[in-house]
Write a protein that holds these residues in place. Structure first.
Motif, PDB file in Angstrom:
ATOM      1  N   PRO A  92      30.585 -89.274 -13.860  1.00 17.24           N
ATOM      2  CA  PRO A  92      31.124 -90.064 -15.001  1.00 17.24           C
ATOM      3  C   PRO A  92      29.980 -89.320 -16.317  1.00 17.24           C
ATOM      4  O   PRO A  92      30.413 -89.626 -17.276  1.00 17.24           O
ATOM      5  CB  PRO A  92      30.796 -91.365 -14.760  1.00 17.24           C
ATOM      6  N   LYS A  93      29.030 -88.953 -15.852  1.00 16.20           N
ATOM      7  CA  LYS A  93      28.113 -88.335 -17.006  1.00 16.20           C
ATOM      8  C   LYS A  93      28.554 -87.025 -17.490  1.00 16.20           C
ATOM      9  O   LYS A  93      28.201 -86.628 -18.729  1.00 16.20           O
ATOM     10  CB  LYS A  93      26.765 -88.148 -16.458  1.00 16.20           C
ATOM     11  N   ALA A  94      29.724 -86.356 -16.628  1.00 17.46           N
ATOM     12  CA  ALA A  94      30.227 -85.270 -17.205  1.00 17.46           C
ATOM     13  C   ALA A  94      31.766 -84.918 -16.771  1.00 17.46           C
ATOM     14  O   ALA A  94      31.837 -84.183 -15.931  1.00 17.46           O
ATOM     15  CB  ALA A  94      29.306 -84.107 -16.857  1.00 17.46           C
ATOM     16  N   PRO A  95      32.701 -85.713 -17.307  1.00 16.01           N
ATOM     17  CA  PRO A  95      33.879 -85.647 -16.925  1.00 16.01           C
ATOM     18  C   PRO A  95      34.402 -84.185 -17.298  1.00 16.01           C
ATOM     19  O   PRO A  95      33.997 -83.559 -18.414  1.00 16.01           O
ATOM     20  CB  PRO A  95      34.577 -86.893 -17.769  1.00 16.01           C
ATOM     21  N   LYS A  96      35.515 -83.649 -16.619  1.00 18.48           N
ATOM     22  CA  LYS A  96      36.069 -82.531 -16.904  1.00 18.48           C
ATOM     23  C   LYS A  96      37.466 -82.546 -17.254  1.00 18.48           C
ATOM     24  O   LYS A  96      38.294 -83.256 -16.569  1.00 18.48           O
ATOM     25  CB  LYS A  96      35.636 -81.604 -15.613  1.00 18.48           C
ATOM     26  N   THR A  97      37.891 -81.959 -18.338  1.00 17.85           N
ATOM     27  CA  THR A  97      39.440 -82.007 -18.474  1.00 17.85           C
ATOM     28  C   THR A  97      40.023 -81.084 -17.475  1.00 17.85           C
ATOM     29  O   THR A  97      39.766 -79.771 -17.504  1.00 17.85           O
ATOM     30  CB  THR A  97      39.501 -81.349 -19.860  1.00 17.85           C
ATOM     31  N   VAL A  98      41.038 -81.703 -16.621  1.00 22.41           N
ATOM     32  CA  VAL A  98      41.664 -80.914 -15.521  1.00 22.41           C
ATOM     33  C   VAL A  98      42.825 -80.177 -16.275  1.00 22.41           C
ATOM     34  O   VAL A  98      43.169 -79.055 -16.244  1.00 22.41           O
ATOM     35  CB  VAL A  98      42.162 -81.734 -14.576  1.00 22.41           C
ATOM     36  N   THR A  99      43.742 -80.982 -17.149  1.00 23.03           N
ATOM     37  CA  THR A  99      44.933 -80.350 -17.786  1.00 23.03           C
ATOM     38  C   THR A  99      45.246 -81.248 -18.835  1.00 23.03           C
ATOM     39  O   THR A  99      45.018 -82.436 -18.910  1.00 23.03           O
ATOM     40  CB  THR A  99      45.744 -79.954 -16.559  1.00 23.03           C
ATOM     41  N   THR A 100      45.973 -80.733 -19.698  1.00 21.92           N
ATOM     42  CA  THR A 100      46.589 -81.497 -21.053  1.00 21.92           C
ATOM     43  C   THR A 100      47.949 -81.133 -20.908  1.00 21.92           C
ATOM     44  O   THR A 100      48.488 -80.030 -20.977  1.00 21.92           O
ATOM     45  CB  THR A 100      45.890 -81.012 -22.352  1.00 21.92           C
ATOM     46  N   VAL A 101      48.919 -82.119 -20.766  1.00 21.37           N
ATOM     47  CA  VAL A 101      50.236 -81.937 -20.667  1.00 21.37           C
ATOM     48  C   VAL A 101      51.060 -82.291 -22.280  1.00 21.37           C
ATOM     49  O   VAL A 101      50.559 -83.451 -22.572  1.00 21.37           O
ATOM     50  CB  VAL A 101      51.101 -82.974 -19.834  1.00 21.37           C
ATOM     51  N   LEU A 102      51.452 -81.382 -22.752  1.00 24.04           N
ATOM     52  CA  LEU A 102      52.171 -81.572 -24.255  1.00 24.04           C
ATOM     53  C   LEU A 102      53.774 -82.288 -23.969  1.00 24.04           C
ATOM     54  O   LEU A 102      54.586 -81.891 -23.013  1.00 24.04           O
ATOM     55  CB  LEU A 102      52.414 -80.469 -24.812  1.00 24.04           C
ATOM     56  N   CYS A 103      53.921 -83.474 -24.230  1.00 25.66           N
ATOM     57  CA  CYS A 103      55.257 -84.234 -24.085  1.00 25.66           C
ATOM     58  C   CYS A 103      55.320 -85.218 -25.205  1.00 25.66           C
ATOM     59  O   CYS A 103      55.072 -86.602 -24.970  1.00 25.66           O
ATOM     60  CB  CYS A 103      55.520 -84.758 -22.769  1.00 25.66           C
ATOM     61  N   PRO A 104      55.475 -84.921 -26.461  1.00 22.34           N
ATOM     62  CA  PRO A 104      55.451 -86.003 -27.566  1.00 22.34           C
ATOM     63  C   PRO A 104      56.152 -86.996 -27.567  1.00 22.34           C
ATOM     64  O   PRO A 104      57.743 -87.057 -26.899  1.00 22.34           O
ATOM     65  CB  PRO A 104      55.879 -85.074 -28.815  1.00 22.34           C
ATOM     66  N   GLY A 105      55.885 -88.352 -27.898  1.00 24.73           N
ATOM     67  CA  GLY A 105      56.384 -89.542 -27.765  1.00 24.73           C
ATOM     68  C   GLY A 105      55.597 -90.739 -27.770  1.00 24.73           C
ATOM     69  O   GLY A 105      54.890 -91.128 -26.889  1.00 24.73           O
ATOM     70  N   SER A 132      61.538 -82.431 -27.259  1.00 16.31           N
ATOM     71  CA  SER A 132      62.202 -83.308 -28.082  1.00 16.31           C
ATOM     72  C   SER A 132      61.555 -83.319 -29.608  1.00 16.31           C
ATOM     73  O   SER A 132      60.303 -83.060 -29.751  1.00 16.31           O
ATOM     74  CB  SER A 132      62.443 -84.536 -27.742  1.00 16.31           C
ATOM     75  N   VAL A 133      62.481 -83.512 -30.592  1.00 18.87           N
ATOM     76  CA  VAL A 133      61.959 -84.011 -31.672  1.00 18.87           C
ATOM     77  C   VAL A 133      62.360 -85.323 -32.261  1.00 18.87           C
ATOM     78  O   VAL A 133      63.277 -85.850 -31.578  1.00 18.87           O
ATOM     79  CB  VAL A 133      62.151 -82.861 -32.808  1.00 18.87           C
ATOM     80  N   SER A 134      61.767 -85.730 -33.253  1.00 19.82           N
ATOM     81  CA  SER A 134      61.883 -87.059 -33.865  1.00 19.82           C
ATOM     82  C   SER A 134      63.650 -87.278 -34.170  1.00 19.82           C
ATOM     83  O   SER A 134      63.795 -86.105 -34.888  1.00 19.82           O
ATOM     84  CB  SER A 134      61.098 -87.656 -34.837  1.00 19.82           C
TER      85      SER A 134
END
Length: 468
Positions: A92-105, A132-134
């Motif tokens: 918890p003192k050093a969380p790591k980003t595993v992945t970021t998923v782009l899916c707007p909404g 998708s887009v708005s």
């Protein structure tokens, strides 16, 4: 909503037909609870002595709006208006980003079960894809609803299914089952001009997801919770939102109970038949509650805390002018048995630290701190009011026991920021700050020490576990 916040609020609210825009109503004066030292400076971190700020994982995209959180094992799942991020929180003192998923909404509220992740889309999109887009909700081809991902490979989640729901999915609540998972989808604000969001809209969508065949997920019902139409709102009840659906639902599967925060109404209902939830009791507060936003049971399931999101999350309501009873929590006791159970109001809770008029601040998402022993404690997000830990063991006299906050993002105009969700999970508090990113806090207090011995393998806060 203050005009100074209009730009950011447009980003937050414009995408879909179910944006939270309750009428702030009449304001009242209350004495200041702030000390003579005054407000913290711009972006200055302040906290009570029993809270330690371990770290902040900055947002990869500072322009996005971070939203809700879910947990499973060593992972935290954080929604945002552009998609979601998976963090490894083994340390918890050093969380790591595993992945970021782009899916707007918007809002991309999030829950997880096994290898499945669910996202709520409450913004009118051109289609159900992540590209998708708005698109205006007046167009029949527009899409809103639930998206389902396979997260077996945490570094490479796969989008596998979508389910369109009436008026979109502002939030959803996972109802665990045997062979099937159910999702209670909350949405609201119908309009005759919206082909897929027609009035009346007095219930929730129920989505059934077969565990072994999630690609077969589908809407299996739309139970009507307000056959009389619910709270009529203004002009009958000035300053109160008209009920046209629910904003958020919390289920307590171990007791076959659910509590719904539904715009102008709070409800208690039976979910022993998950496809056919049944209302037991319903309450209104037409004096101090503007917009019933969310709900939390205590461990013994004899209380419910409802929140009032006065100002829709974009207003500065933690100030002297608004007072201690608006934009606050309402504590209700559950009295009686079976179908005779009633929600009985006991008191309000609001953070005792006034905020600047440039800070959006109101009661928002929180969870229990599982202390057991008959004591009721929860942690809660208050946007730019920060994170509050408070004790409601005495329903009539709740009190804050710890806090963490930052000074205002800006000092010359109302801006959108602060903690969207603050939850206790396996010994730490995790807060998803709209602008800053993921905050990790440690709480050291004798009143919360028993919670350190409670270890969960998952936590979807709106699907409350039975703590042991």
């Amino acid at each position: 909503m203050a005009a100074a916040a209009a730009g950011l609020l447009t980003t937050l609210l414009a995408a879909g037909p179910a944006a939270a825009t309750p009428d702030p109503g009449d304001l009242q004066i209350a004495p200041s609870a702030r000390s003579a030292t005054g407000l913290p400076g711009q972006d200055q971190i302040v906290h009570s002595p029993n809270v330690t700020h371990l770290t902040t994982v900055p947002s990869p995209d500072p322009g996005r709006i971070n939203t809700d959180l879910a947990f499973q094992g060593r992972y935290a799942y954080a929604g945002n208006y552009n998609g979601f991020t998976i963090y490894d929180i083994a340390d918890p003192k050093a969380p790591k980003t595993v992945t970021t998923v782009l899916c707007p909404g918007g809002q991309n509220d999030i829950s997880v079960s096994g290898d499945l992740l669910f996202l709520s889309t409450d913004s009118s999109r051109s289609d159900d894809s992540c590209n998708s887009v708005s698109q205006p909700a007046t167009e029949k081809s527009s899409w809103e609803g639930i998206k389902i991902f396979d997260i077996k490979d945490k570094k490479n989640p796969k989008y596998i299914k979508s389910v369109e729901t009436a008026c979109g999915s502002h939030t959803h609540t996972l109802v665990p089952g045997g062979r099937d998972i159910y999702l209670y989808v909350s949405s609201y604000s119908p309009n005759v001009a919206y082909p897929d969001c027609q009035p009346p809209h007095d219930g929730i969508s129920v989505v059934k997801v077969p565990r072994k065949a999630p690609e077969q997920a589908a809407v299996v019902g739309f139970p009507v919770l307000f056959p009389d139409g619910g709270n009529p709102g203004a002009p009958t009840n000035p300053g109160v939102s008209k009920t046209t659906g629910c904003h958020d639902i919390t289920v307590l599967p171990s007791k076959n109970l659910a509590a719904g925060a539904c715009m102008g109404d709070g409800i208690l209902f039976d979910i022993s038949r998950p496809e056919q939830p049944r209302v037991i009791d319903r309450v209104q507060d037409n004096v101090n509650f503007s917009f019933w936003h969310s709900a939390t049971f205590n461990e013994r399931a004899d209380k419910v805390v409802f929140t009032d999101e006065l100002g829709g999350g974009g207003g500065a309501t933690c100030n002297e002018a608004t007072g201690p009873h608006r934009g606050a929590d309402g504590i209700y006791e559950i009295q009686g048995r079976g179908d005779q159970r009633k929600l009985v109001f006991r008191s309000y809770y609001k953070i005792p630290r006034h905020q600047a008029d440039t800070e959006n601040c109101v009661a928002h998402n929180g969870s229990l701190v599982p202390v057991g022993g008959g004591r009721d404690i929860m942690v809660q997000a208050w946007y730019q009011g920060g994170v509050s830990v408070w004790d409601f063991t005495d329903s009539a006299r709740p009190k804050e026991i710890a806090y963490f906050e930052r000074g205002p993002l800006t000092t010359d105009a109302l801006s959108l920021g602060g903690s969207w969700s603050a939850y206790y999970y396996n010994g730490h508090i995790y807060s998803n700050d709209i602008v800053k990113g993921l905050d990790v806090l440690r709480l050291d207090d004798w009143r919360t020490e028993p919670a350190r011995w409670v270890w969960l393998d998952r936590l979807n806060v709106q699907s409350q576990p039975e703590y042991h």
